[in-house]
Design a protein around this motif. Sequence first.
Motif, PDB file in Angstrom:
ATOM      1  N   THR A 171     -75.566  60.971 -28.022  1.00 55.65           N
ATOM      2  CA  THR A 171     -75.842  61.276 -29.420  1.00 55.65           C
ATOM      3  C   THR A 171     -75.081  60.307 -30.319  1.00 55.65           C
ATOM      4  O   THR A 171     -74.113  59.671 -29.894  1.00 55.65           O
ATOM      5  N   ALA A 172     -75.513  60.203 -31.569  1.00 57.71           N
ATOM      6  CA  ALA A 172     -74.833  59.343 -32.524  1.00 57.71           C
ATOM      7  C   ALA A 172     -73.385  59.792 -32.700  1.00 57.71           C
ATOM      8  O   ALA A 172     -72.472  58.969 -32.799  1.00 57.71           O
ATOM      9  N   ARG A 173     -73.157  61.085 -32.722  1.00 57.05           N
ATOM     10  CA  ARG A 173     -71.795  61.600 -32.875  1.00 57.05           C
ATOM     11  C   ARG A 173     -70.930  61.209 -31.683  1.00 57.05           C
ATOM     12  O   ARG A 173     -69.796  60.758 -31.837  1.00 57.05           O
ATOM     13  N   ASN A 175     -70.119  57.604 -31.854  1.00 54.98           N
ATOM     14  CA  ASN A 175     -69.074  57.371 -32.853  1.00 54.98           C
ATOM     15  C   ASN A 175     -67.692  57.689 -32.288  1.00 54.98           C
ATOM     16  O   ASN A 175     -66.731  56.968 -32.536  1.00 54.98           O
ATOM     17  N   VAL A 215     -79.227  55.823 -27.969  1.00 51.94           N
ATOM     18  CA  VAL A 215     -78.468  56.645 -28.916  1.00 51.94           C
ATOM     19  C   VAL A 215     -79.465  57.493 -29.699  1.00 51.94           C
ATOM     20  O   VAL A 215     -80.439  56.968 -30.239  1.00 51.94           O
ATOM     21  N   THR A 216     -79.221  58.807 -29.735  1.00 56.64           N
ATOM     22  CA  THR A 216     -80.133  59.709 -30.432  1.00 56.64           C
ATOM     23  C   THR A 216     -79.440  60.344 -31.636  1.00 56.64           C
ATOM     24  O   THR A 216     -78.224  60.486 -31.669  1.00 56.64           O
ATOM     25  N   LYS A 217     -80.257  60.696 -32.611  1.00 55.10           N
ATOM     26  CA  LYS A 217     -79.773  61.404 -33.796  1.00 55.10           C
ATOM     27  C   LYS A 217     -80.768  62.514 -34.073  1.00 55.10           C
ATOM     28  O   LYS A 217     -81.962  62.253 -34.225  1.00 55.10           O
ATOM     29  N   ASN A 218     -80.276  63.738 -34.089  1.00 53.73           N
ATOM     30  CA  ASN A 218     -81.139  64.912 -34.252  1.00 53.73           C
ATOM     31  C   ASN A 218     -82.264  64.930 -33.222  1.00 53.73           C
ATOM     32  O   ASN A 218     -83.402  65.289 -33.519  1.00 53.73           O
ATOM     33  N   VAL A 264     -82.686  56.526 -31.849  1.00 55.04           N
ATOM     34  CA  VAL A 264     -82.539  55.663 -33.024  1.00 55.04           C
ATOM     35  C   VAL A 264     -82.078  54.255 -32.659  1.00 55.04           C
ATOM     36  O   VAL A 264     -82.223  53.335 -33.460  1.00 55.04           O
TER      37      VAL A 264
END
Length: 85
Positions: free
Chosen positions: A4-6, A9, A27-30, A34
């Motif tokens: 995930t993006a989080r 990060n 990398v995924t977001k929601n 992405v």
Amino acid sequence: METTARDFNQNASKILAAAERGERVTVTKNGRPVAILSPVADADIPVSAYPTDPMGEDDEAPVFHSGAPVEWSAGRGDYLEGFGA
């Protein structure tokens, strides 16, 4: 590998190390992909074992050496001049 993006990060260095080893990372977001992080395919590009400064070397940058303490002979006001004090 998917992250995930989080998580990216918070664990960027570990994820980049996985890509450097040859893994492809999505990398995924929601829940949506992405970005895709993939290793560089060109074997002619050397990968340094030790990161270098992104700004490169600066021959005009001041160099500070440790040694005997500096003798500050000016008074307190001289140091603060120009800082609004």
